[in-house]
Motif scaffolding. Structure first.
Motif, PDB file in Angstrom:
ATOM      1  N   GLU A  34     -10.895-145.760  37.499  1.00  0.00           N
ATOM      2  CA  GLU A  34      -9.980-145.163  36.435  1.00  0.00           C
ATOM      3  C   GLU A  34      -9.005-143.741  36.623  1.00  0.00           C
TER       4      GLU A  34
ATOM      5  N   ARG B  87      -8.877-143.771  25.732  1.00  0.00           N
ATOM      6  CA  ARG B  87      -7.433-143.113  26.056  1.00  0.00           C
ATOM      7  C   ARG B  87      -7.402-141.474  25.726  1.00  0.00           C
TER       8      ARG B  87
ATOM      9  N   ASP C  51     -12.044-145.166  27.939  1.00  0.00           N
ATOM     10  CA  ASP C  51     -11.870-146.161  27.183  1.00  0.00           C
ATOM     11  C   ASP C  51     -11.218-145.805  25.793  1.00  0.00           C
TER      12      ASP C  51
END
Length: 491
Positions: free
Chosen positions: A457, A324, A322
């Motif tokens: 992800e 990055r 989240d």
């Protein structure tokens, strides 16, 4: 046809509509003017001819019975004095036919005109088209007056006059109207372009603003000019943009607080969990020497502590995605060997549990640690929620067509298929959501509920995709597709 219609822009449609209205207005005006002028021209010629013939016939001195020679001379005189131009005059009395021309009978005079002349002492007229030439025919009966009484004598005089000159005038008017329409339409093009520009400018501003907002620039606003409907539209857009910016700002702030909370809680829990895990390991070693109830409680605490540790690690991993902050440390690896290593390290080597189809020689640029997590999560999920045996397949595929001489991008495809009942259709769109449970009655599971979300992800970080579906035999099938060279992930 649909593509051709789609190419016609709003500007073109506005200009065409403006020109269409101008053309209809010009055609309507020209038609009305033509009809009025044509009626006036023909009525003038008609009234002049009828009035002139009536005067001549009233002065006609023909005695009865009719003398042909005398009547012909009078008809010649009437023809020469015809208005607005020379006539051809005919006279009919019973079976007697006399004319001022070479033929005693005219083919232009119709039976209807003869009947109207006999029925009306004041005469009648008619316009006739013969062989493409318009004619005006006037019938005037002669009367015998005795005091105030007028009786028809039976002698009817007909005057035939061609309307060539009037027709020429009418055609000249049509030509003038037609020739004037084209400059009028050309002149109407200028205000049409100006009107289209004034309408399209705010539309273009609105389109640009909508595109900017779609790209994330929520502070975009449209300048408001005037007080018309387009200005109202711009005000409404700006008000909506203000409200949207405020709402999105609140949502982003709430999301940031939630992520920070999860990250902070995960970090704070790592230290006490590390101590708890060390203690539970010691207790596990001594559980065999404890009382049965105490040993069961110790093993339960140890298992739950292990689950909590896994959950904390998964939460920290999700927090890195989240924020990055997740990095891809790619290296060229043998994909089949990497999968076998994952299965061996987790003791999934029993053919009754896991069946593999891993061809040799497939090498790709992958992050070994993250690819290990992807395979482990998918196989573990299949064993936990599906049914053995679980099949792991590996292959390559070519996607699309590249430039000349290139057959397209090559990708590595990894499939994990279980032998269970499959995934419910309503759960498939949500299967990769965090903490989603396909079975509402299943309140607890051996996993953290984040395994598939972390898998998604990690695959995205490689520039690939992961899909969930049900196989022909009914089992769940997870397909991971990753670029072979890692160039797409780099991009």
């Amino acid at each position: 046809m649909s593509r051709r219609k789609a190419r016609i822009g709003l500007r073109t449609r506005l200009v065409l509509a403006f020109l269409l209205v101008a053309a209809i207005s010009a055609a309507t005006t020209a038609t009305l003017a033509y009809r009025a002028a044509r009626t006036a021209i023909l009525k003038q010629a008609q009234d002049t001819a009828v009035s002139s013939l009536r005067d001549r016939v009233q002065r006609l001195g023909t005695s009865l019975p009719v003398e042909t020679q005398s009547l012909r001379e009078q008809l010649l005189a009437i023809a020469r004095q015809g208005k607005p131009r020379t006539w051809v005059v005919f006279a009919e009395y019973g079976s007697v036919r006399v004319s001022s021309g070479t033929s005693p009978v005219s083919t232009v005079i119709t039976p209807a005109l003869r009947e109207a002349a006999l029925a009306n002492p004041r005469g009648a007229f008619q316009r006739v088209d013969k062989g493409g030439t318009p004619y005006l025919t006037v019938a005037m009966p002669t009367v015998f007056r005795a005091g105030k009484t007028a009786r028809p004598t039976g002698l009817v005089v007909y005057a035939v006059m061609p309307l060539n000159e009037e027709e020429i005038q009418v055609r000249a008017m049509v030509t003038a109207a037609r020739d004037g329409a084209f400059p009028g339409l050309a002149a109407a093009l200028v205000p049409a372009l100006l009107a289209a520009r004034s309408v399209l400018r705010p539309v273009r501003d609105l389109r640009k603003a909508a595109r900017n907002m779609g790209s994330g620039r929520l502070d975009t606003r449209i300048p408001v000019k005037g007080s018309d409907e387009l200005a109202d539209l711009a005000r409404t857009f700006n008000e909506s943009a203000v409200e949207l910016e405020r709402t999105v700002g609140e949502l982003r702030a709430a999301e940031a607080r939630a992520r920070r909370f999860a990250s902070d809680v995960s970090h704070e829990l790592r230290t006490p969990l590390a101590g708890m895990l060390a203690v539970t390991e010691v207790l596990d070693e001594d559980a065999a020497r404890l009382a049965p109830d105490t040993a069961a409680a110790v093993r339960l605490i140890s298992a739950e502590t292990g689950k909590l540790a896994v959950l904390v690690e998964d939460l920290m991993e999700i927090s890195r995605f989240d924020a990055r902050a997740a990095e891809l440390n790619a290296d060229e690896v043998d994909v089949a060997q990497a999968i076998r290593k994952t299965l061996t390290s987790r003791h999934w080597t029993d053919p009754a549990q896991v069946v593999t189809d891993l061809p040799e020689g497939i090498r790709a640029r992958l992050d070994p640690r993250r690819f290990d997590v992807v395979v482990a999560n998918l196989v573990g999920n299949a064993l936990r929620h599906g049914s053995a045996p679980v099949t792991v397949r590996l292959r390559t595929e070519t996607c699309g067509n590249g430039p000349a001489g290139d057959h397209g991008a090559v990708r590595v495809v990894t499939e994990v298929e279980d032998s269970g009942p499959g995934i419910p259709a309503d759960a498939l769109p949500h299967i990769f959501e965090r903490f989603y449970k396909a079975d509402a009655a299943r309140t607890r599971s051996a996993g953290s509920g984040l395994g598939l979300a972390i898998t998604l992800e990690n695959v995205r970080l490689h520039g690939g995709t992961v899909r969930a579906a049900n196989g022909p035999a009914g089992g769940a099938v997870f397909t991971v597709t990753i670029p072979l060279t890692g160039e797409e992930a780099t991009e």
